[in-house]
Design a protein around this motif. Structure first.
Motif, mmCIF file in Angstrom:
data_model
loop_
_atom_site.group_PDB
_atom_site.id
_atom_site.type_symbol
_atom_site.label_atom_id
_atom_site.label_comp_id
_atom_site.label_asym_id
_atom_site.label_seq_id
_atom_site.Cartn_x
_atom_site.Cartn_y
_atom_site.Cartn_z
ATOM 1 N N SER A 1 -5.705 12.009 -5.948
ATOM 2 C CA SER A 1 -5.538 13.042 -4.923
ATOM 3 C C SER A 1 -4.227 12.884 -4.153
ATOM 4 O O SER A 1 -3.864 13.751 -3.364
ATOM 5 N N CYS A 2 -3.532 11.777 -4.378
ATOM 6 C CA CYS A 2 -2.291 11.524 -3.638
ATOM 7 C C CYS A 2 -1.135 12.254 -4.303
ATOM 8 O O CYS A 2 -1.001 12.257 -5.528
ATOM 9 N N SER A 3 -0.279 12.833 -3.468
ATOM 10 C CA SER A 3 0.857 13.585 -4.010
ATOM 11 C C SER A 3 1.988 12.662 -4.459
ATOM 12 O O SER A 3 2.921 13.093 -5.116
ATOM 13 N N ARG B 1 0.844 -1.193 0.000
ATOM 14 C CA ARG B 1 0.000 0.000 0.000
ATOM 15 C C ARG B 1 0.881 1.244 0.000
ATOM 16 O O ARG B 1 1.960 1.241 0.578
ATOM 17 N N CYS B 2 0.350 2.276 -0.622
ATOM 18 C CA CYS B 2 1.054 3.556 -0.664
ATOM 19 C C CYS B 2 1.254 4.059 0.764
ATOM 20 O O CYS B 2 0.304 4.100 1.539
ATOM 21 N N PRO B 3 2.461 4.450 1.142
ATOM 22 C CA PRO B 3 2.703 4.930 2.508
ATOM 23 C C PRO B 3 2.026 6.265 2.779
ATOM 24 O O PRO B 3 1.880 6.674 3.926
ATOM 25 N N PHE C 1 3.324 2.024 -8.671
ATOM 26 C CA PHE C 1 2.608 3.271 -8.910
ATOM 27 C C PHE C 1 1.530 3.434 -7.843
ATOM 28 O O PHE C 1 0.895 2.457 -7.451
ATOM 29 N N CYS C 2 1.284 4.667 -7.411
ATOM 30 C CA CYS C 2 0.069 4.980 -6.669
ATOM 31 C C CYS C 2 -0.872 5.663 -7.668
ATOM 32 O O CYS C 2 -0.518 6.682 -8.256
ATOM 33 N N ASP C 3 -2.047 5.058 -7.860
ATOM 34 C CA ASP C 3 -2.969 5.557 -8.874
ATOM 35 C C ASP C 3 -4.027 6.503 -8.316
ATOM 36 O O ASP C 3 -4.911 6.934 -9.045
HETATM 37 ZN ZN ZN Z 1 -0.856 7.298 -2.618
#
Ligand code: ZN
Length: 90
Positions: free
Chosen positions: A64-66, A20-22, A59-61
């Motif tokens: 809204s995530c930076s 998961r994206c941190p 990738f974080c898709d």
């Molecule tokens: Zn993210």
């Protein structure tokens, strides 16, 4: 596993589910690339143990995530920005 001149080299590939994206905790769905990390482990007798771990860069898709990409963490083995494994640090 290779055994040469006092070194024990363990080659490992992470097969865990995508990380998961941190930043936003979104589960990764796409892999950007992979790269190899080298971790020092606790010695086995007089031999130095090195783990060559292939980890995924995801990738974080979430729009809204930076963060656009992040590297996967293998629990119990590697911690972000550490060169040595947690076993050796502990
Ligand atoms: Zn993210």
């Amino acid at each position: 596993m290779n055994d040469s001149s006092g070194f024990l080299v363990v080659e490992a590939v992470s097969t865990a589910r995508p990380d998961r994206c941190p930043n936003c905790r979104e589960q990764a769905r796409r892999v950007h690339s992979t790269y190899q990390r080298t971790l020092d482990e606790q010695p086995l007798g007089s031999r130095r143990v090195i783990i060559r771990l292939r980890v995924r860069w995801n990738f974080c898709d979430r729009r809204s995530c930076s963060r656009t990409t992040f590297v996967e963490q293998v629990r119990g083995l590697s911690v972000r920005y550490r060169r040595s494994s947690t076993g050796l640090a502990g």
